[in-house]
Motif scaffolding. Structure first.
Motif, PDB file in Angstrom:
ATOM      1  N   GLY A  46       0.799  -1.212   0.000  1.00 49.38           N
ATOM      2  CA  GLY A  46       0.000   0.000   0.000  1.00 49.38           C
ATOM      3  C   GLY A  46       0.834   1.265   0.000  1.00 49.38           C
ATOM      4  N   ARG A  47       2.151   1.116  -0.077  1.00 55.02           N
ATOM      5  CA  ARG A  47       3.031   2.284  -0.077  1.00 55.02           C
ATOM      6  C   ARG A  47       3.103   2.898  -1.475  1.00 55.02           C
ATOM      7  NH1 ARG A  47       8.049  -0.500   3.244  1.00 55.02           N
ATOM      8  NH2 ARG A  47       7.001  -0.667   5.270  1.00 55.02           N
ATOM      9  N   LEU A  48       3.382   4.194  -1.513  1.00 55.13           N
ATOM     10  CA  LEU A  48       3.564   4.881  -2.786  1.00 55.13           C
ATOM     11  C   LEU A  48       4.947   4.558  -3.340  1.00 55.13           C
ATOM     12  CD1 LEU A  48       2.000   8.391  -2.062  1.00 55.13           C
ATOM     13  CD2 LEU A  48       0.908   6.323  -2.945  1.00 55.13           C
ATOM     14  N   MET A  49       5.009   4.223  -4.616  1.00 54.70           N
ATOM     15  CA  MET A  49       6.269   3.830  -5.250  1.00 54.70           C
ATOM     16  C   MET A  49       6.767   4.988  -6.113  1.00 54.70           C
ATOM     17  SD  MET A  49       5.013  -0.033  -6.215  1.00 54.70           S
ATOM     18  CE  MET A  49       6.605  -0.678  -6.705  1.00 54.70           C
ATOM     19  N   PHE A  50       7.390   5.944  -5.456  1.00 49.20           N
ATOM     20  CA  PHE A  50       7.883   7.133  -6.148  1.00 49.20           C
ATOM     21  C   PHE A  50       8.978   6.746  -7.141  1.00 49.20           C
ATOM     22  CE2 PHE A  50       6.194   8.773  -2.155  1.00 49.20           C
ATOM     23  CZ  PHE A  50       5.415   9.824  -2.603  1.00 49.20           C
ATOM     24  N   GLY A  51       8.927   7.350  -8.322  1.00 50.09           N
ATOM     25  CA  GLY A  51       9.968   7.099  -9.321  1.00 50.09           C
ATOM     26  C   GLY A  51       9.715   5.910 -10.211  1.00 50.09           C
ATOM     27  N   ARG A  52       8.754   5.055  -9.857  1.00 50.93           N
ATOM     28  CA  ARG A  52       8.459   3.893 -10.694  1.00 50.93           C
ATOM     29  C   ARG A  52       7.293   4.204 -11.622  1.00 50.93           C
ATOM     30  NH1 ARG A  52       9.324  -1.888  -7.613  1.00 50.93           N
ATOM     31  NH2 ARG A  52      11.362  -1.423  -6.685  1.00 50.93           N
ATOM     32  N   ARG A  53       7.324   3.621 -12.800  1.00 48.84           N
ATOM     33  CA  ARG A  53       6.280   3.863 -13.790  1.00 48.84           C
ATOM     34  C   ARG A  53       5.843   2.541 -14.412  1.00 48.84           C
ATOM     35  NH1 ARG A  53       5.681   9.035 -15.600  1.00 48.84           N
ATOM     36  NH2 ARG A  53       5.063   8.375 -17.679  1.00 48.84           N
ATOM     37  N   TYR A  54       4.557   2.444 -14.746  1.00 49.06           N
ATOM     38  CA  TYR A  54       4.081   1.282 -15.489  1.00 49.06           C
ATOM     39  C   TYR A  54       4.739   1.281 -16.863  1.00 49.06           C
ATOM     40  CZ  TYR A  54       0.325   0.876 -12.012  1.00 49.06           C
ATOM     41  OH  TYR A  54      -0.387   0.742 -10.847  1.00 49.06           O
ATOM     42  N   SER A  55       4.980   0.100 -17.380  1.00 42.65           N
ATOM     43  CA  SER A  55       5.686  -0.011 -18.656  1.00 42.65           C
ATOM     44  C   SER A  55       4.711  -0.143 -19.826  1.00 42.65           C
ATOM     45  CB  SER A  55       6.622  -1.233 -18.627  1.00 42.65           C
ATOM     46  OG  SER A  55       5.880  -2.424 -18.399  1.00 42.65           O
ATOM     47  N   GLU A  56       5.264  -0.168 -21.019  1.00 39.95           N
ATOM     48  CA  GLU A  56       4.543  -0.409 -22.275  1.00 39.95           C
ATOM     49  C   GLU A  56       3.429   0.607 -22.534  1.00 39.95           C
ATOM     50  OE1 GLU A  56       3.283  -4.463 -22.075  1.00 39.95           O
ATOM     51  OE2 GLU A  56       5.313  -5.236 -22.400  1.00 39.95           O
ATOM     52  N   GLY A  57       3.627   1.844 -22.051  1.00 45.82           N
ATOM     53  CA  GLY A  57       2.674   2.899 -22.353  1.00 45.82           C
ATOM     54  C   GLY A  57       1.473   2.978 -21.425  1.00 45.82           C
ATOM     55  N   LEU A  58       1.380   2.076 -20.444  1.00 44.34           N
ATOM     56  CA  LEU A  58       0.229   2.106 -19.544  1.00 44.34           C
ATOM     57  C   LEU A  58       0.262   3.352 -18.655  1.00 44.34           C
ATOM     58  CD1 LEU A  58      -2.308   0.861 -18.342  1.00 44.34           C
ATOM     59  CD2 LEU A  58      -0.853  -0.522 -16.837  1.00 44.34           C
ATOM     60  N   HIS A  59       1.444   3.718 -18.188  1.00 46.92           N
ATOM     61  CA  HIS A  59       1.541   4.902 -17.323  1.00 46.92           C
ATOM     62  C   HIS A  59       1.087   6.145 -18.085  1.00 46.92           C
ATOM     63  CE1 HIS A  59       3.254   5.846 -13.288  1.00 46.92           C
ATOM     64  NE2 HIS A  59       3.114   7.083 -13.751  1.00 46.92           N
ATOM     65  N   GLN A  60       1.497   6.248 -19.346  1.00 49.50           N
ATOM     66  CA  GLN A  60       1.092   7.396 -20.165  1.00 49.50           C
ATOM     67  C   GLN A  60      -0.416   7.383 -20.405  1.00 49.50           C
ATOM     68  OE1 GLN A  60       3.758   5.555 -20.618  1.00 49.50           O
ATOM     69  NE2 GLN A  60       5.483   6.954 -20.800  1.00 49.50           N
ATOM     70  N   ALA A  61      -0.983   6.191 -20.566  1.00 45.62           N
ATOM     71  CA  ALA A  61      -2.430   6.080 -20.765  1.00 45.62           C
ATOM     72  C   ALA A  61      -3.181   6.565 -19.530  1.00 45.62           C
ATOM     73  CB  ALA A  61      -2.804   4.634 -21.078  1.00 45.62           C
ATOM     74  N   ILE A  62      -2.647   6.258 -18.347  1.00 47.24           N
ATOM     75  CA  ILE A  62      -3.274   6.723 -17.105  1.00 47.24           C
ATOM     76  C   ILE A  62      -3.110   8.233 -16.972  1.00 47.24           C
ATOM     77  CG2 ILE A  62      -3.233   6.568 -14.585  1.00 47.24           C
ATOM     78  CD1 ILE A  62      -2.271   3.669 -14.909  1.00 47.24           C
ATOM     79  N   GLU A  63      -1.939   8.754 -17.346  1.00 45.76           N
ATOM     80  CA  GLU A  63      -1.713  10.204 -17.307  1.00 45.76           C
ATOM     81  C   GLU A  63      -2.714  10.930 -18.209  1.00 45.76           C
ATOM     82  OE1 GLU A  63       3.083  10.382 -16.294  1.00 45.76           O
ATOM     83  OE2 GLU A  63       2.414  10.134 -18.370  1.00 45.76           O
ATOM     84  N   ALA A  64      -2.945  10.388 -19.396  1.00 49.70           N
ATOM     85  CA  ALA A  64      -3.922  10.989 -20.306  1.00 49.70           C
ATOM     86  C   ALA A  64      -5.325  10.914 -19.710  1.00 49.70           C
ATOM     87  CB  ALA A  64      -3.876  10.280 -21.660  1.00 49.70           C
TER      88      ALA A  64
END
Length: 228
Positions: free
Chosen positions: A182-200
């Motif tokens: 349940g901790r925040l994972m600062f600096g880590r990002r989902y791969s294969e474009g998923l993180h960008q999809a969530i940002e959008a």
């Protein structure tokens, strides 16, 4: 002690009789060694004997956690906004058990969210809408693989990834929530474009997707040692 030395002194640290460090430091040094041009630039000198403290955490809980060295991609971020805008127009249907769905149940849905498998899949109706929206003849053609991938990540961001459960938005940034702690994972990002999809999806700045240059899991790194 590896984490307390500068890069130029790492080779000397690994040449010592005993070298102390964290699993992350050892793993990333190994990845960097595999990216150098000349052998003389490598810092590690082989993997003979290792003692791992808190082994249950490192080789069980985090065994398959990938260490990744990535570099900036060259792709424009426009495609994420387009895929996100399209995903917002679609109707979703949620199912609990995969074997419960049928073609008749899917007729009014553009994509299916499988809660158990954590997947989102376009239906025939959704594929037709995608082909019209992006003005393509066949979404399954190899030349349309890129568009198909971004659409799939967009519907996954909308249908599977839940705000304040899988991630939080803080100060205009999407931060992953560790599913185990349940901790925040600062600096880590989902791969294969998923993180960008969530940002959008969340309307924050879409960062360029990084491309993986080198990766290894803790499990596979410690398997390199002759005696563990």
């Amino acid at each position: 002690i590896i984490h307390e030395v500068e890069n130029k002194d790492r080779k000397a640290a690994y040449a010592a009789d005993i070298t102390y460090g964290t699993n992350n430091e050892f793993g990333f040094d190994y990845l960097r060694d595999n990216m150098v041009i000349y052998k003389e630039q490598m810092v590690q000198r082989g993997h003979y004997f290792a003692i791992v403290d808190e082994v249950d955490s490192i080789l069980i809980d985090e065994a398959r956690t990938p260490l990744i060295i990535s570099g900036p991609g060259e792709e424009s971020t426009d495609i994420y906004d387009k895929a996100n805008a399209f995903a917002r127009t679609l109707k979703a249907k949620r199912i609990i058990e995969t074997d419960m769905k049928s073609d008749e149940e899917d007729e009014n849905a553009d994509y299916i969210i499988d809660e158990k498998a954590h997947t989102a899949t376009l239906t025939a109706a959704g594929i037709e809408k995608a082909e019209r929206a992006f003005n393509i003849e066949n979404l399954s053609d190899p030349e349309n693989m890129k568009i198909s991938h971004h659409i799939n990540q967009a519907i996954r961001a909308h249908g599977v990834m839940k705000r304040d459960v899988n991630y939080v938005v803080r100060d205009g940034e999407v931060i992953i929530v560790d599913e185990f702690t349940g901790r925040l994972m600062f600096g880590r990002r989902y791969s294969e474009g998923l993180h960008q999809a969530i940002e959008a999806k969340e309307g924050v700045k879409v960062e360029r997707e990084n491309k993986t240059l080198a990766t290894i899991t803790f499990q596979n790194y410690f398997r390199l040692y002759h005696k563990l």
